[in-house]
Write a protein that holds these residues in place. Sequence first.
Motif, PDB file in Angstrom:
ATOM      1  N   GLY A   8       8.423  -9.817  14.696  1.00 57.44           N
ATOM      2  CA  GLY A   8       7.443  -8.741  14.741  1.00 57.44           C
ATOM      3  C   GLY A   8       8.108  -7.381  14.818  1.00 57.44           C
ATOM      4  N   ALA A   9       9.164  -7.284  15.621  1.00 56.09           N
ATOM      5  CA  ALA A   9       9.873  -6.015  15.742  1.00 56.09           C
ATOM      6  C   ALA A   9      10.529  -5.628  14.423  1.00 56.09           C
ATOM      7  N   LEU A  10      11.153  -6.605  13.784  1.00 56.91           N
ATOM      8  CA  LEU A  10      11.797  -6.339  12.500  1.00 56.91           C
ATOM      9  C   LEU A  10      10.754  -5.939  11.458  1.00 56.91           C
ATOM     10  N   ALA A  11       9.639  -6.657  11.434  1.00 61.53           N
ATOM     11  CA  ALA A  11       8.575  -6.342  10.474  1.00 61.53           C
ATOM     12  C   ALA A  11       7.985  -4.963  10.733  1.00 61.53           C
ATOM     13  N   ALA A  12       7.833  -4.594  12.014  1.00 62.62           N
ATOM     14  CA  ALA A  12       7.263  -3.284  12.339  1.00 62.62           C
ATOM     15  C   ALA A  12       8.117  -2.167  11.756  1.00 62.62           C
ATOM     16  N   GLY A  13       9.424  -2.311  11.861  1.00 58.48           N
ATOM     17  CA  GLY A  13      10.300  -1.299  11.290  1.00 58.48           C
ATOM     18  C   GLY A  13      10.212  -1.240   9.780  1.00 58.48           C
ATOM     19  N   LEU A  14      10.145  -2.399   9.143  1.00 54.99           N
ATOM     20  CA  LEU A  14      10.074  -2.442   7.681  1.00 54.99           C
ATOM     21  C   LEU A  14       8.755  -1.878   7.164  1.00 54.99           C
ATOM     22  N   LEU A  15       7.677  -2.077   7.923  1.00 55.67           N
ATOM     23  CA  LEU A  15       6.379  -1.579   7.483  1.00 55.67           C
ATOM     24  C   LEU A  15       6.336  -0.057   7.440  1.00 55.67           C
ATOM     25  N   GLY A  16       7.257   0.592   8.136  1.00 55.16           N
ATOM     26  CA  GLY A  16       7.295   2.046   8.121  1.00 55.16           C
ATOM     27  C   GLY A  16       8.016   2.635   6.923  1.00 55.16           C
ATOM     28  N   GLY A  17       8.504   1.796   6.029  1.00 57.22           N
ATOM     29  CA  GLY A  17       9.196   2.300   4.842  1.00 57.22           C
ATOM     30  C   GLY A  17       8.191   2.803   3.820  1.00 57.22           C
ATOM     31  N   GLY A  18       8.011   4.117   3.750  1.00 52.11           N
ATOM     32  CA  GLY A  18       7.011   4.678   2.843  1.00 52.11           C
ATOM     33  C   GLY A  18       7.487   5.939   2.172  1.00 52.11           C
ATOM     34  N   SER A  19       6.552   6.799   1.846  1.00 47.74           N
ATOM     35  CA  SER A  19       6.858   7.963   1.010  1.00 47.74           C
ATOM     36  C   SER A  19       7.778   8.969   1.701  1.00 47.74           C
ATOM     37  N   ARG A  20       7.866   8.930   3.033  1.00 45.78           N
ATOM     38  CA  ARG A  20       8.737   9.873   3.731  1.00 45.78           C
ATOM     39  C   ARG A  20      10.075   9.261   4.115  1.00 45.78           C
ATOM     40  N   PHE A  21      10.083   7.982   4.425  1.00 48.72           N
ATOM     41  CA  PHE A  21      11.318   7.303   4.808  1.00 48.72           C
ATOM     42  C   PHE A  21      11.465   6.034   3.978  1.00 48.72           C
ATOM     43  N   LEU A  22      12.599   5.880   3.345  1.00 46.71           N
ATOM     44  CA  LEU A  22      12.962   4.697   2.542  1.00 46.71           C
ATOM     45  C   LEU A  22      12.245   4.630   1.202  1.00 46.71           C
ATOM     46  N   GLY A  23      10.942   4.883   1.181  1.00 45.18           N
ATOM     47  CA  GLY A  23      10.207   4.785  -0.074  1.00 45.18           C
ATOM     48  C   GLY A  23      10.642   5.796  -1.118  1.00 45.18           C
ATOM     49  N   VAL A  24      11.325   6.851  -0.676  1.00 49.38           N
ATOM     50  CA  VAL A  24      11.808   7.872  -1.612  1.00 49.38           C
ATOM     51  C   VAL A  24      12.750   7.259  -2.637  1.00 49.38           C
ATOM     52  N   THR A  25      13.441   6.196  -2.250  1.00 49.30           N
ATOM     53  CA  THR A  25      14.338   5.519  -3.198  1.00 49.30           C
ATOM     54  C   THR A  25      13.572   5.088  -4.443  1.00 49.30           C
ATOM     55  N   GLU A  26      12.446   4.432  -4.233  1.00 50.75           N
ATOM     56  CA  GLU A  26      11.639   4.004  -5.382  1.00 50.75           C
ATOM     57  C   GLU A  26      10.946   5.181  -6.046  1.00 50.75           C
ATOM     58  N   ASP A  27      10.406   6.097  -5.244  1.00 53.74           N
ATOM     59  CA  ASP A  27       9.687   7.235  -5.808  1.00 53.74           C
ATOM     60  C   ASP A  27      10.579   8.049  -6.732  1.00 53.74           C
ATOM     61  N   CYS A  28      11.827   8.272  -6.301  1.00 55.24           N
ATOM     62  CA  CYS A  28      12.748   9.065  -7.110  1.00 55.24           C
ATOM     63  C   CYS A  28      13.160   8.306  -8.365  1.00 55.24           C
ATOM     64  N   GLY A  29      13.499   7.029  -8.209  1.00 57.65           N
ATOM     65  CA  GLY A  29      13.881   6.237  -9.376  1.00 57.65           C
ATOM     66  C   GLY A  29      12.772   6.193 -10.413  1.00 57.65           C
ATOM     67  N   ALA A  30      11.524   6.008  -9.946  1.00 61.85           N
ATOM     68  CA  ALA A  30      10.388   5.944 -10.868  1.00 61.85           C
ATOM     69  C   ALA A  30      10.142   7.295 -11.536  1.00 61.85           C
ATOM     70  N   TYR A  31      10.297   8.369 -10.767  1.00 59.74           N
ATOM     71  CA  TYR A  31      10.113   9.721 -11.314  1.00 59.74           C
ATOM     72  C   TYR A  31      11.131   9.997 -12.419  1.00 59.74           C
ATOM     73  N   LEU A  32      12.387   9.732 -12.136  1.00 57.04           N
ATOM     74  CA  LEU A  32      13.428   9.960 -13.135  1.00 57.04           C
ATOM     75  C   LEU A  32      13.200   9.093 -14.366  1.00 57.04           C
ATOM     76  N   HIS A  33      12.814   7.843 -14.133  1.00 56.14           N
ATOM     77  CA  HIS A  33      12.584   6.908 -15.239  1.00 56.14           C
ATOM     78  C   HIS A  33      11.448   7.400 -16.131  1.00 56.14           C
ATOM     79  N   ALA A  34      10.401   7.947 -15.514  1.00 55.21           N
ATOM     80  CA  ALA A  34       9.265   8.449 -16.285  1.00 55.21           C
ATOM     81  C   ALA A  34       9.665   9.673 -17.117  1.00 55.21           C
ATOM     82  N   VAL A  35      10.456  10.565 -16.529  1.00 55.17           N
ATOM     83  CA  VAL A  35      10.900  11.756 -17.266  1.00 55.17           C
ATOM     84  C   VAL A  35      11.759  11.346 -18.457  1.00 55.17           C
ATOM     85  N   ILE A  36      12.670  10.434 -18.243  1.00 54.11           N
ATOM     86  CA  ILE A  36      13.537   9.967 -19.327  1.00 54.11           C
ATOM     87  C   ILE A  36      12.709   9.300 -20.415  1.00 54.11           C
TER      88      ILE A  36
END
Length: 279
Positions: free
Chosen positions: A99-127
């Motif tokens: 539960g503790a491990l899952a709680a931390g992972l659930l916080g991966g979103g647009s401000r923390f961690l999720g930027v990895t996907e957001d940026c990759g997708a943004y660059l991919h769309a521009v290209i």
Amino acid sequence: MSSAGRSHPTPADGLSFPTSLGTSTADEIRLLGQDLATDLMGKVGFGELAFWLVSMRRPTPAETRVFEAVLVALADHGFTPTALAARLTYLSAPDSLQGALAAGLLGGGSRFLGVTEDCGAYLHAVIGTQDGPLPADDDGWDAVALEAVRATRAAGRLVPGLGHPVHKVRDPRTAVLIGIAEEEGLRGPHLRLFEAIGRVHEQVLGRRLPLNGAGVCGAALADLGLPVELLRGFALLARAAGLLGHIAEERRRPIGMDTYLAVDGNATYVAPDSGEPPG
């Protein structure tokens, strides 16, 4: 009955559930077409295996080096909200490590961690919007980046991968990861576009922001040909190791109770209709 006491059922006629991942029999475990025990254990690193499981191809040593550098870059960044969520959940339910491990992972979103996907997708769309061959030099990439940043600003959106709450001038991970990709011949269009955004965004935004580590990781992963829709998963994979470290440290040198008491002890009542603390 325990799982050890069950045998695999015989497939029913007409039923088929295809997989290219793992299967097992009484005598053997197969993974990715390999014998897990004899072909993979002790011969394949975990990062290499994670790449293989998603891409369905074994990465080259160069790809493995870049990929594992990304995992290391994203593993931990101090007392982030994800780490605090894991520690406080462990404080509340020490009987539930998962539960503790899952709680931390659930916080991966647009401000923390999720930027990895957001940026990759943004660059991919521009290209993906570019007609003809991609730029061959920095000037060409700068022109593409400038157009993209202007369009993003006009749409009232933020450019993912720009700025960081702690590293206001330079994120120490960014140049290192770009350098590793360059050394391995894997500094592809996503990284080149990201670097160009770093050079030109001030012309549009009126201020200079650092290219953050999560963003450069997304660019590097996209250059490895990994699906941009899954890039957040790699960030979570990396952070799982960091969160496990935080939980282990919470057992050795706990801060969860002090964190809770500090917040609770400084709670201030605010009248529901005022939005301000009582005078």
